[in-house]
Motif scaffolding. Sequence first.
Motif, PDB file in Angstrom:
ATOM      1  N   GLY A 101       0.822  -1.196   0.000  1.00 26.12           N
ATOM      2  CA  GLY A 101       0.000   0.000   0.000  1.00 26.12           C
ATOM      3  C   GLY A 101       0.855   1.244   0.000  1.00 26.12           C
ATOM      4  N   GLY A 102       0.363   2.270   0.643  1.00 29.90           N
ATOM      5  CA  GLY A 102       1.066   3.531   0.656  1.00 29.90           C
ATOM      6  C   GLY A 102       2.170   3.559   1.680  1.00 29.90           C
ATOM      7  N   ARG A 130      -2.716  -3.239  -2.562  1.00 29.18           N
ATOM      8  CA  ARG A 130      -3.805  -3.437  -1.605  1.00 29.18           C
ATOM      9  C   ARG A 130      -3.534  -2.565  -0.387  1.00 29.18           C
ATOM     10  NH1 ARG A 130      -2.727  -9.942  -1.871  1.00 29.18           N
ATOM     11  NH2 ARG A 130      -3.484 -10.261  -3.981  1.00 29.18           N
ATOM     12  N   VAL A 131      -4.578  -2.003   0.148  1.00 28.37           N
ATOM     13  CA  VAL A 131      -4.464  -1.191   1.356  1.00 28.37           C
ATOM     14  C   VAL A 131      -5.322  -1.804   2.444  1.00 28.37           C
ATOM     15  CG1 VAL A 131      -4.906   1.062   2.387  1.00 28.37           C
ATOM     16  CG2 VAL A 131      -3.965   0.919   0.079  1.00 28.37           C
ATOM     17  N   ASP A 148      -7.363  -1.075   5.416  1.00 38.04           N
ATOM     18  CA  ASP A 148      -8.030   0.099   5.989  1.00 38.04           C
ATOM     19  C   ASP A 148      -8.962  -0.347   7.115  1.00 38.04           C
ATOM     20  OD1 ASP A 148      -9.124   2.547   6.510  1.00 38.04           O
ATOM     21  OD2 ASP A 148     -10.163   2.751   4.599  1.00 38.04           O
ATOM     22  N   SER A 184      -6.064   0.128  -4.045  1.00 38.39           N
ATOM     23  CA  SER A 184      -5.239   1.302  -3.809  1.00 38.39           C
ATOM     24  C   SER A 184      -5.252   2.234  -5.012  1.00 38.39           C
ATOM     25  CB  SER A 184      -3.802   0.864  -3.521  1.00 38.39           C
ATOM     26  OG  SER A 184      -2.903   1.951  -3.580  1.00 38.39           O
ATOM     27  N   LYS A 185      -4.995   3.496  -4.747  1.00 39.28           N
ATOM     28  CA  LYS A 185      -4.870   4.467  -5.836  1.00 39.28           C
ATOM     29  C   LYS A 185      -3.621   4.202  -6.673  1.00 39.28           C
ATOM     30  CE  LYS A 185      -2.435   7.819  -2.902  1.00 39.28           C
ATOM     31  NZ  LYS A 185      -2.495   9.186  -2.323  1.00 39.28           N
ATOM     32  N   ASN A 186      -2.745   3.322  -6.171  1.00 30.12           N
ATOM     33  CA  ASN A 186      -1.525   2.981  -6.899  1.00 30.12           C
ATOM     34  C   ASN A 186      -1.720   1.908  -7.959  1.00 30.12           C
ATOM     35  OD1 ASN A 186       0.528   4.614  -5.503  1.00 30.12           O
ATOM     36  ND2 ASN A 186       0.001   3.376  -3.728  1.00 30.12           N
ATOM     37  N   ASN A 187      -2.941   1.393  -8.108  1.00 28.13           N
ATOM     38  CA  ASN A 187      -3.133   0.225  -8.973  1.00 28.13           C
ATOM     39  C   ASN A 187      -2.740   0.475 -10.426  1.00 28.13           C
ATOM     40  OD1 ASN A 187      -3.998  -1.081  -6.732  1.00 28.13           O
ATOM     41  ND2 ASN A 187      -6.113  -1.332  -7.357  1.00 28.13           N
ATOM     42  N   TRP A 229      -6.716  -7.429  -6.297  1.00 24.89           N
ATOM     43  CA  TRP A 229      -6.384  -6.544  -5.190  1.00 24.89           C
ATOM     44  C   TRP A 229      -6.894  -7.094  -3.857  1.00 24.89           C
ATOM     45  CZ3 TRP A 229     -10.439  -5.026  -2.278  1.00 24.89           C
ATOM     46  CH2 TRP A 229     -11.711  -5.045  -2.874  1.00 24.89           C
TER      47      TRP A 229
END
Length: 223
Positions: free
Chosen positions: A29-30, A131-132, A134, A141-144, A171
């Motif tokens: 994730g981030g 995957r994040v 949460d 994730s916004k990174n996908n 994801w």
Amino acid sequence: MKPLYPATRDRARCGVLASFIAVASIVIGGHSSVTAAQISIDGDVAVVTGMLSAQDAQSLEAPNVKKIIFLHSLGGTMEAVHAYVEVIKRRQLDTEVKGKCFSACALSFLAGKQRLVDKSTQNAISFHVARVLDHGVLRPSKNNEAVLKMIDELSGGKMREPARSKIAASWGAGQGVVFVIGPGLFGQRSNTFYCDGSQGTDGSKCALLFDADPYDLGVLTRE
């Protein structure tokens, strides 16, 4: 490339993948407090074991290092991916997998100039998008899109169907495309599987993907 255990499809699934699928839910994730991997340097080889972290990159800058061996790494953070890929690409390092290389490890491995697997070992390289976790719940994730773009670039544009769209959809927990490569009766053999998350720890239920050779898809390079 002949499939592993070609006598029966069920045998290929059960005998190879079951021991790998239990760890296919690693999160990239981030930001994360992931502990740095263990890195040992022997001559011109850096051996990386454990979860990848961005702080690992300093060890990889050792001037004598020419190759990185990923030895049983189950993932890491997106920061780690960016750090590893930057060093590996800039220094044109070779990469090798020995055992399991999942998630952040797989993306980092893909940056190698030459990408090999240990010929004496059953190896598994598993890809999925970010995957994040949460509040205890996995979400995309916004990174996908960035992860898919990275896979496209590092594979030289070879990552195609049926694997690419499966990776893009992976994801959730237990999801991913797993390239399994190891010794067979007549040389190196491989199978590629897609796990959609419904299998739990039972890798025998993952779908065998045809026309998904790791060399043809740019995951491995030929010696």
